[in-house]
Write a protein that holds these residues in place. Sequence first.
Motif, PDB file in Angstrom:
ATOM      1  N   GLU A 275      13.064  56.748  88.136  1.00 22.42           N
ATOM      2  CA  GLU A 275      13.406  58.019  87.484  1.00 22.42           C
ATOM      3  C   GLU A 275      13.703  59.083  88.540  1.00 22.42           C
TER       4      GLU A 275
ATOM      5  N   THR B 292       8.822  52.486  87.580  1.00 18.35           N
ATOM      6  CA  THR B 292       9.558  53.316  86.626  1.00 18.35           C
ATOM      7  C   THR B 292       9.636  54.758  87.120  1.00 18.35           C
ATOM      8  N   GLU B 293       8.525  55.286  87.599  1.00 23.38           N
ATOM      9  CA  GLU B 293       8.514  56.660  88.119  1.00 23.38           C
ATOM     10  C   GLU B 293       9.440  56.803  89.328  1.00 23.38           C
TER      11      GLU B 293
ATOM     12  N   SER C 286      11.029  48.842  83.491  1.00 16.81           N
ATOM     13  CA  SER C 286      10.422  47.951  84.480  1.00 16.81           C
ATOM     14  C   SER C 286       9.706  46.840  83.732  1.00 16.81           C
TER      15      SER C 286
ATOM     16  N   THR D 133       3.178  48.709  90.669  1.00 16.72           N
ATOM     17  CA  THR D 133       2.970  48.508  89.236  1.00 16.72           C
ATOM     18  C   THR D 133       4.258  48.836  88.489  1.00 16.72           C
TER      19      THR D 133
ATOM     20  N   LEU E 183       4.561  50.974  86.118  1.00 11.26           N
ATOM     21  CA  LEU E 183       4.614  52.426  85.976  1.00 11.26           C
ATOM     22  C   LEU E 183       5.111  53.083  87.263  1.00 11.26           C
ATOM     23  N   ALA E 184       4.616  52.653  88.401  1.00 12.37           N
ATOM     24  CA  ALA E 184       5.063  53.222  89.681  1.00 12.37           C
ATOM     25  C   ALA E 184       6.547  52.940  89.907  1.00 12.37           C
TER      26      ALA E 184
END
Length: 126
Positions: free
Chosen positions: A20, A16-17, A95, A11, A13-14
Motif C-alpha cells: 500500500e 499488504t501495508e 497478500s 506476515t 499484514l506487513a
Amino acid sequence: MGESIYHNITTPLASTELLEKFYAGQVLEKNTTNYLYQLMVECSRGLTWMKAGLPEGTELVHRTGISDRNENDLRAAMNDVGIFKLPNGNHIVLSVYLKDITEEREVTEKIIADITKSIWNYYTKK
C-alpha cells in the motif's frame, strides 16, 4: 536427520501495508517506484496463481514466493502478494500466504487463484 525448521520472515499484514505504501509512492523515489512497478507488472511467474483469478487484461502488480518441500514432503510456504485495479479505478492490495502445504502445487495455485477471484467478485458485484 531431523525435521527442517522454517519460518516466514514477514506476515501477510506487513506485506499488504508495504505494498500500500509502495503504491502510494511512500517507499522509494518516483523513478525507482515506476521501474519496480513495471517489473512487477511484467512478472512472468505465477501466471496460474493470483493472475489466473482475475479477468483477462486486468493489470496485476505482484510477486510470488515458493519454498521447496522438506524431507516429509511438506511445502513450508507458497505466497503471492499484489495490487490490482478494479473497473471503478480503485485498487486492491492482496497478500495470500499459504503454509504447511500438503497439496500438489497445481491445487495450491488454484487456491490462490480462487481467493483472488473471490476478492474480485466481492468488490465488483453490482
